[in-house]
Write a protein that holds these residues in place. Structure first.
Motif, mmCIF file in Angstrom:
data_model
loop_
_atom_site.group_PDB
_atom_site.id
_atom_site.type_symbol
_atom_site.label_atom_id
_atom_site.label_comp_id
_atom_site.label_asym_id
_atom_site.label_seq_id
_atom_site.Cartn_x
_atom_site.Cartn_y
_atom_site.Cartn_z
ATOM 1 N N TRP A 346 0.896 -1.218 -0.398
ATOM 2 C CA TRP A 346 -0.160 0.023 -0.264
ATOM 3 C C TRP A 346 0.856 0.742 0.026
ATOM 4 O O TRP A 346 1.354 1.204 1.360
ATOM 5 C CB TRP A 346 -0.409 -0.129 1.103
ATOM 6 C CG TRP A 346 -2.081 1.167 1.173
ATOM 7 C CD1 TRP A 346 -1.311 2.292 2.262
ATOM 8 C CD2 TRP A 346 -2.789 1.518 1.421
ATOM 9 N NE1 TRP A 346 -2.225 2.955 1.666
ATOM 10 C CE2 TRP A 346 -3.435 3.023 1.574
ATOM 11 C CE3 TRP A 346 -3.919 0.757 0.607
ATOM 12 C CZ2 TRP A 346 -4.865 3.125 1.185
ATOM 13 C CZ3 TRP A 346 -5.494 1.145 -0.235
ATOM 14 C CH2 TRP A 346 -5.864 2.597 0.422
ATOM 15 N N HIS A 347 0.381 2.287 -0.699
ATOM 16 C CA HIS A 347 1.403 3.795 -0.758
ATOM 17 C C HIS A 347 0.404 4.590 -0.804
ATOM 18 O O HIS A 347 0.254 4.652 -2.221
ATOM 19 C CB HIS A 347 2.510 3.431 -2.253
ATOM 20 C CG HIS A 347 3.218 4.985 -1.549
ATOM 21 N ND1 HIS A 347 4.593 5.140 -0.817
ATOM 22 C CD2 HIS A 347 3.056 5.883 -2.508
ATOM 23 C CE1 HIS A 347 4.227 6.223 -1.243
ATOM 24 N NE2 HIS A 347 3.748 6.675 -2.800
ATOM 25 N N GLU A 348 0.331 4.811 0.538
ATOM 26 C CA GLU A 348 -0.497 6.696 0.111
ATOM 27 C C GLU A 348 -1.831 6.068 -1.134
ATOM 28 O O GLU A 348 -2.244 7.092 -2.045
ATOM 29 C CB GLU A 348 0.405 7.655 -1.112
ATOM 30 C CG GLU A 348 1.039 8.493 0.615
ATOM 31 C CD GLU A 348 0.969 8.569 1.862
ATOM 32 O OE1 GLU A 348 0.323 9.490 2.058
ATOM 33 O OE2 GLU A 348 0.353 8.081 3.020
ATOM 34 N N GLY A 349 -3.188 5.409 -0.909
ATOM 35 C CA GLY A 349 -4.510 5.460 -1.197
ATOM 36 C C GLY A 349 -4.176 4.836 -2.119
ATOM 37 O O GLY A 349 -5.111 4.765 -3.637
ATOM 38 N N VAL A 366 -7.061 3.880 -5.103
ATOM 39 C CA VAL A 366 -8.385 3.267 -5.220
ATOM 40 C C VAL A 366 -9.643 4.546 -4.786
ATOM 41 O O VAL A 366 -10.456 4.394 -5.469
ATOM 42 C CB VAL A 366 -8.635 3.288 -3.390
ATOM 43 C CG1 VAL A 366 -9.577 2.555 -2.816
ATOM 44 C CG2 VAL A 366 -7.071 1.910 -3.380
ATOM 45 N N SER A 367 -9.068 5.865 -5.146
ATOM 46 C CA SER A 367 -9.659 6.694 -5.238
ATOM 47 C C SER A 367 -10.308 6.940 -6.445
ATOM 48 O O SER A 367 -12.107 7.627 -6.524
ATOM 49 C CB SER A 367 -9.104 7.578 -4.294
ATOM 50 O OG SER A 367 -8.867 8.955 -5.456
ATOM 51 N N ARG A 368 -9.972 6.522 -7.506
ATOM 52 C CA ARG A 368 -10.572 7.206 -8.504
ATOM 53 C C ARG A 368 -10.960 5.734 -9.806
ATOM 54 O O ARG A 368 -11.066 5.169 -10.637
ATOM 55 C CB ARG A 368 -9.287 7.370 -9.772
ATOM 56 C CG ARG A 368 -9.119 8.886 -8.580
ATOM 57 C CD ARG A 368 -8.071 9.910 -9.849
ATOM 58 N NE ARG A 368 -7.636 10.556 -10.129
ATOM 59 C CZ ARG A 368 -7.267 11.550 -10.396
ATOM 60 N NH1 ARG A 368 -6.281 11.093 -11.400
ATOM 61 N NH2 ARG A 368 -6.528 12.788 -10.111
ATOM 62 N N LYS A 369 -10.574 4.175 -8.990
ATOM 63 C CA LYS A 369 -10.830 3.214 -9.091
ATOM 64 C C LYS A 369 -10.236 2.943 -10.615
ATOM 65 O O LYS A 369 -11.056 2.450 -11.313
ATOM 66 C CB LYS A 369 -12.830 2.997 -9.561
ATOM 67 C CG LYS A 369 -13.024 2.925 -7.724
ATOM 68 C CD LYS A 369 -14.983 2.587 -8.010
ATOM 69 C CE LYS A 369 -15.146 2.446 -6.643
ATOM 70 N NZ LYS A 369 -17.061 2.393 -6.364
ATOM 71 N N THR A 370 -9.110 2.920 -10.788
ATOM 72 C CA THR A 370 -7.958 3.615 -12.181
ATOM 73 C C THR A 370 -6.900 2.622 -12.087
ATOM 74 O O THR A 370 -6.487 2.464 -10.675
ATOM 75 C CB THR A 370 -8.236 4.518 -12.724
ATOM 76 O OG1 THR A 370 -7.310 5.247 -11.666
ATOM 77 C CG2 THR A 370 -9.615 5.111 -13.092
#
Length: 401
Positions: A346-349, A366-370
């Motif tokens: 894991w690295h900053e999201g 993860v935030s953009r799901k890309t």
């Protein structure tokens, strides 16, 4: 009304500053000086700390800690975050960093100094024996087999702690180094050799930074965790350490309180070819599973699942995303379907999926799901082949060793 510029000039204070009288300023109380200096931007103060010996100690005083420690772990951190690359062919003090905030590559040389009676500098002959093992929460954990010790260091604060192995004949297996909200934990599996695998015993040693000591647990942990260290980097989640086991695949929990492995957690997806666990960077609130899906050891797709807590159907793994087909074909081709070379962190999201034989990183935002590829470093020698090891490096001045 018309304003007379001459009047303004005459009423303005003198442009030249009055020299500071040492007889006055030398008597300034230390706590007032600390308070004034705490308003400096942290980057500026770090650049000034070499000008005065007392400035270095000021950085760990309450005014500085109260003002800067909260921002060090938030999105407003004054520092960039990096993806840190090491390789056996690199000089032992040379590393490549990818600056995620500025999308640039950097080549650096590191010098480490212990905060005990001994010093470690990369220029010293013995320093080449140090091996980078893992990083977490702004800290690095290195091993020195020659002195049977581990070194936990904060590169930004230039602090470190030397931790002796719990046993001098210890061979590091399944070493896990994780930061938690209260410090950090080191998990080491030490197996006793036996002609019969079913009768072999093993010990687990757990180091707790809160009490600065090892705790030993006995059992048959090796039978459950297997023998491949690359497959079993544990992740911290919900107060325990979780491990993905080799075939038959399962996810087990090691209870840090009682020192026991619990039954497999959740029902795993069908037809998996490999599994890797990923935590959320020490928060312990989310846990993900990266795995290949296929048959006969060949992955036809790579998927991402998130662990969901118990509900009416019990614990389960919820499918989040599938890797696009073209990206999947590239990834399985570069690792030659040898999934022992695959590791995740894991690295900053970002969920990073790497291969020891390939210099690029596949990551899921993860935030953009890309999904994205981080390309090869331009300065990396073309002859570098196997042994690429990436780490997450998020500088944290107040990560305690």
């Amino acid at each position: 009304m018309r304003i007379n510029n001459n009047m303004i000039m005459k009423s303005s204070p003198r442009s030249s500053s009055t020299p500071m009288d040492p007889r006055i300023w030398s008597k300034l109380p230390p706590e007032i000086l600390e308070y004034i200096l705490s308003f400096l931007p942290l980057k500026t103060f770090l650049n000034l700390r070499s000008t005065c010996k007392s400035f270095w100690s000021l950085i760990f005083t309450p005014p500085f800690i109260n003002k800067h420690s909260s921002s060090s772990s938030s999105s407003s951190s004054p520092f960039s975050n990096f993806l840190f690359l090491s390789h056996p062919q690199f000089h032992h003090s040379h590393f490549t960093l990818y600056d995620c905030n500025h999308a640039t590559w950097r080549n650096i040389s590191l010098s480490l100094t212990t905060n005990d009676s001994s010093s470690l500098h990369h220029s010293s002959p013995s320093s080449s024996w140090f091996t980078t093992l893992v990083s977490s929460g702004g800290l690095f954990c290195l091993s020195d087999p020659t002195s049977c010790s581990l070194l936990v260091c904060n590169l930004l604060a230039k602090t470190s702690r030397k931790i002796q192995y719990p046993s001098f004949n210890l061979h590091l297996e399944h070493l896990t180094f994780v930061t938690t909200p209260k410090g950090y934990t080191i998990f080491v599996l030490f197996s006793h050799s036996s002609s019969s695998p079913s009768s072999s015993s093993s010990n687990v040693f757990v180091y707790d930074s809160k009490v600065l000591s090892w705790t030993r647990f006995e059992g048959r942990f090796g039978v459950n965790l297997g023998d491949n260290i690359r497959q079993h980097q544990g992740v911290y989640f919900n107060g325990g350490l979780y491990f993905a086991t080799p075939e038959p695949f399962s996810v087990v929990k090691f209870d840090l309180g009682i020192g026991k492995l619990e039954r497999p957690i959740g029902v795993l997806p069908n037809q998996v070819t490999f599994l890797r666990l990923v935590g959320d960077g020490g928060e312990g609130k989310k846990m993900y599973l990266v795995g290949g899906v296929g048959s006969n050891g060949i992955s036809r797709s790579i998927k991402l699942w998130e662990f969901c807590e118990e509900n009416d159907y019990g614990n389960y793994w919820n499918e989040v995303e599938s890797l696009p087909d073209l990206m999947c074909r590239k990834f399985v081709s570069v690792c030659y379907h040898n999934y022992e070379h695959v590791y995740c962190f894991w690295h900053e999201g970002m969920i990073c999926i790497c291969c020891y034989t390939w210099p690029e990183i596949l990551y899921y935002l993860v935030s953009r799901k890309t999904w994205h590829w981080l390309p090869r470093c331009p300065s990396l020698p073309l002859k570098c082949s196997c042994g690429f090891k990436w780490f997450s490096f998020v500088p944290n001045l107040y990560a305690a060793v």
